[in-house]
Design a protein around this motif. Sequence first.
Motif, PDB file in Angstrom:
ATOM      1  N   GLU A   1       5.541   8.361 -10.594  1.00 55.04           N
ATOM      2  CA  GLU A   1       5.341   9.596 -11.632  1.00 55.04           C
ATOM      3  C   GLU A   1       5.438  11.044 -10.708  1.00 55.04           C
ATOM      4  N   LEU A   2       4.658  11.060  -9.629  1.00 51.05           N
ATOM      5  CA  LEU A   2       4.814  12.127  -9.033  1.00 51.05           C
ATOM      6  C   LEU A   2       6.434  12.491  -8.291  1.00 51.05           C
ATOM      7  N   VAL A   3       6.846  11.745  -7.836  1.00 51.55           N
ATOM      8  CA  VAL A   3       8.261  11.902  -7.205  1.00 51.55           C
ATOM      9  C   VAL A   3       9.087  12.226  -8.219  1.00 51.55           C
ATOM     10  N   THR A   4       9.060  11.531  -9.537  1.00 46.78           N
ATOM     11  CA  THR A   4       9.926  12.057 -10.488  1.00 46.78           C
ATOM     12  C   THR A   4       9.541  13.493 -10.949  1.00 46.78           C
ATOM     13  N   HIS A   5       8.495  13.652 -11.330  1.00 48.45           N
ATOM     14  CA  HIS A   5       8.141  15.193 -11.732  1.00 48.45           C
ATOM     15  C   HIS A   5       8.427  16.103 -10.726  1.00 48.45           C
ATOM     16  N   SER A   6       8.410  15.792  -9.358  1.00 54.70           N
ATOM     17  CA  SER A   6       8.981  16.578  -8.279  1.00 54.70           C
ATOM     18  C   SER A   6      10.483  17.049  -8.567  1.00 54.70           C
ATOM     19  N   TRP A   7      11.118  16.090  -8.945  1.00 51.41           N
ATOM     20  CA  TRP A   7      12.561  16.489  -9.290  1.00 51.41           C
ATOM     21  C   TRP A   7      12.566  17.226 -10.537  1.00 51.41           C
ATOM     22  N   ASP A   8      11.790  16.956 -11.540  1.00 54.80           N
ATOM     23  CA  ASP A   8      11.715  17.683 -12.815  1.00 54.80           C
ATOM     24  C   ASP A   8      11.508  19.322 -12.347  1.00 54.80           C
ATOM     25  N   ILE A   9      10.328  19.420 -11.539  1.00 55.10           N
ATOM     26  CA  ILE A   9      10.133  20.757 -11.197  1.00 55.10           C
ATOM     27  C   ILE A   9      11.264  21.686 -10.443  1.00 55.10           C
ATOM     28  N   ALA A  10      11.786  20.676  -9.384  1.00 63.65           N
ATOM     29  CA  ALA A  10      12.789  21.349  -8.483  1.00 63.65           C
ATOM     30  C   ALA A  10      14.064  21.668  -9.326  1.00 63.65           C
TER      31      ALA A  10
ATOM     32  N   ASP B   1       0.910  -1.338  -0.006  1.00 68.26           N
ATOM     33  CA  ASP B   1       0.047   0.056   0.028  1.00 68.26           C
ATOM     34  C   ASP B   1       0.911   1.263   0.034  1.00 68.26           C
ATOM     35  N   ALA B   2       1.003   1.840  -1.123  1.00 69.28           N
ATOM     36  CA  ALA B   2       2.117   3.145  -1.402  1.00 69.28           C
ATOM     37  C   ALA B   2       1.029   4.344  -1.033  1.00 69.28           C
ATOM     38  N   ARG B   3      -0.218   4.217  -0.618  1.00 68.95           N
ATOM     39  CA  ARG B   3      -0.835   5.498  -0.499  1.00 68.95           C
ATOM     40  C   ARG B   3      -0.154   6.467   0.620  1.00 68.95           C
ATOM     41  N   PRO B   4       0.340   5.934   1.817  1.00 73.77           N
ATOM     42  CA  PRO B   4       1.107   6.860   2.695  1.00 73.77           C
ATOM     43  C   PRO B   4       1.985   7.653   2.196  1.00 73.77           C
ATOM     44  N   GLN B   5       2.827   6.857   1.344  1.00 76.37           N
ATOM     45  CA  GLN B   5       4.224   7.415   0.568  1.00 76.37           C
ATOM     46  C   GLN B   5       3.553   8.436  -0.500  1.00 76.37           C
ATOM     47  N   TYR B   6       2.279   8.115  -1.137  1.00 77.29           N
ATOM     48  CA  TYR B   6       1.957   9.201  -2.141  1.00 77.29           C
ATOM     49  C   TYR B   6       1.372  10.558  -1.639  1.00 77.29           C
ATOM     50  N   LEU B   7       0.905  10.203  -0.340  1.00 73.81           N
ATOM     51  CA  LEU B   7       0.127  11.814   0.419  1.00 73.81           C
ATOM     52  C   LEU B   7       1.573  12.192   0.758  1.00 73.81           C
ATOM     53  N   THR B   8       2.596  11.692   1.191  1.00 76.89           N
ATOM     54  CA  THR B   8       3.832  12.567   1.386  1.00 76.89           C
ATOM     55  C   THR B   8       4.254  13.305   0.394  1.00 76.89           C
ATOM     56  N   ALA B   9       4.171  12.369  -0.809  1.00 70.66           N
ATOM     57  CA  ALA B   9       4.882  12.990  -2.225  1.00 70.66           C
ATOM     58  C   ALA B   9       4.108  14.286  -2.460  1.00 70.66           C
ATOM     59  N   LEU B  10       2.613  14.219  -2.028  1.00 74.38           N
ATOM     60  CA  LEU B  10       1.874  15.483  -2.127  1.00 74.38           C
ATOM     61  C   LEU B  10       2.470  16.602  -1.316  1.00 74.38           C
ATOM     62  N   ASP B  11       2.617  16.171   0.094  1.00 72.46           N
ATOM     63  CA  ASP B  11       3.143  17.253   0.742  1.00 72.46           C
ATOM     64  C   ASP B  11       4.305  17.852   0.265  1.00 72.46           C
ATOM     65  N   GLN B  12       5.234  17.050  -0.171  1.00 74.77           N
ATOM     66  CA  GLN B  12       6.464  17.621  -0.874  1.00 74.77           C
ATOM     67  C   GLN B  12       6.326  18.588  -1.773  1.00 74.77           C
ATOM     68  N   LEU B  13       4.995  18.059  -2.881  1.00 76.02           N
ATOM     69  CA  LEU B  13       4.885  18.642  -4.048  1.00 76.02           C
ATOM     70  C   LEU B  13       4.098  20.050  -3.584  1.00 76.02           C
ATOM     71  N   GLU B  14       3.501  20.012  -2.643  1.00 81.21           N
ATOM     72  CA  GLU B  14       2.851  21.300  -2.134  1.00 81.21           C
ATOM     73  C   GLU B  14       3.990  22.480  -1.722  1.00 81.21           C
ATOM     74  N   LYS B  15       4.687  21.907  -0.834  1.00 82.95           N
ATOM     75  CA  LYS B  15       6.027  22.860  -0.408  1.00 82.95           C
ATOM     76  C   LYS B  15       6.681  23.146  -1.647  1.00 82.95           C
ATOM     77  N   LEU B  16       6.850  22.466  -2.655  1.00 82.59           N
ATOM     78  CA  LEU B  16       7.643  23.204  -3.892  1.00 82.59           C
ATOM     79  C   LEU B  16       6.839  23.858  -4.651  1.00 82.59           C
ATOM     80  N   PHE B  17       5.393  23.466  -4.822  1.00 74.77           N
ATOM     81  CA  PHE B  17       4.590  24.529  -5.420  1.00 74.77           C
ATOM     82  C   PHE B  17       4.709  26.041  -4.807  1.00 74.77           C
ATOM     83  N   ALA B  18       4.946  26.084  -3.310  1.00 76.84           N
ATOM     84  CA  ALA B  18       4.922  27.395  -2.699  1.00 76.84           C
ATOM     85  C   ALA B  18       6.065  28.172  -3.036  1.00 76.84           C
ATOM     86  N   THR B  19       7.039  27.540  -3.402  1.00 80.25           N
ATOM     87  CA  THR B  19       8.411  28.200  -3.947  1.00 80.25           C
ATOM     88  C   THR B  19       8.340  29.032  -5.337  1.00 80.25           C
TER      89      THR B  19
END
Length: 192
Positions: A123-132, A6-24
């Motif tokens: 995908e979400l974690v990889t695209h977070s790297w792309d954005i960063a 069940d990767a849902r907890p990690q997915y939600l953590t990835a969304l937390d990371q993405l929200e912080k990244l979007f804020a920058t």
Amino acid sequence: MTAVQDARPQYLTALDQLEKLFATITPADLDRPTPCAEFTLRQLLNHVVGGIHRFAYMGEGGHAEDVVAAIEDPSDEGWPAALGRARTRVAAAWADDAKLGRPTVAPWGEVPGAVAVGGYLMELVTHSWDIAAGLGNGFALDDDLARTALAIAEFVLPAEQRVPGVPFAAVRPVAEDADVHTRLAAWTGRTV
């Protein structure tokens, strides 16, 4: 996959990371290039938020091919709110544990819901790297998320099975001591 977790907890953590990244992100950043050569930062944000909505739609019982992984662009300052709406929808769509075992039609075919969650986490974690990387502002990405995403990528995207039409280029070379984020980016075909 043999043992699907069940990767849902990690997915939600990835969304937390993405929200912080979007804020920058500032409006002046939106036309920057990204490691995804076909996307400016604005286009990549659209693809990412649209992909979250597509994943939510799948959790709601829809087929991935029914919707495009894109949204109507918000105002230049509206990206964090757009991500927040997508996050609320996807968290609700995948909250039921029973969905992990339910057949789910992802862009790559019908799989158990848990496998779709893993794919979208990668995908979400990889695209977070792309954005960063596109921002170049020193945002610190989560190593544990990258390790999980890399393990998924290595399993579902073997280097020898990259064929035309798969949205991942050939594995790129990296230094033996490269950090996990660089290794994930290289495994998914990014030039690092």
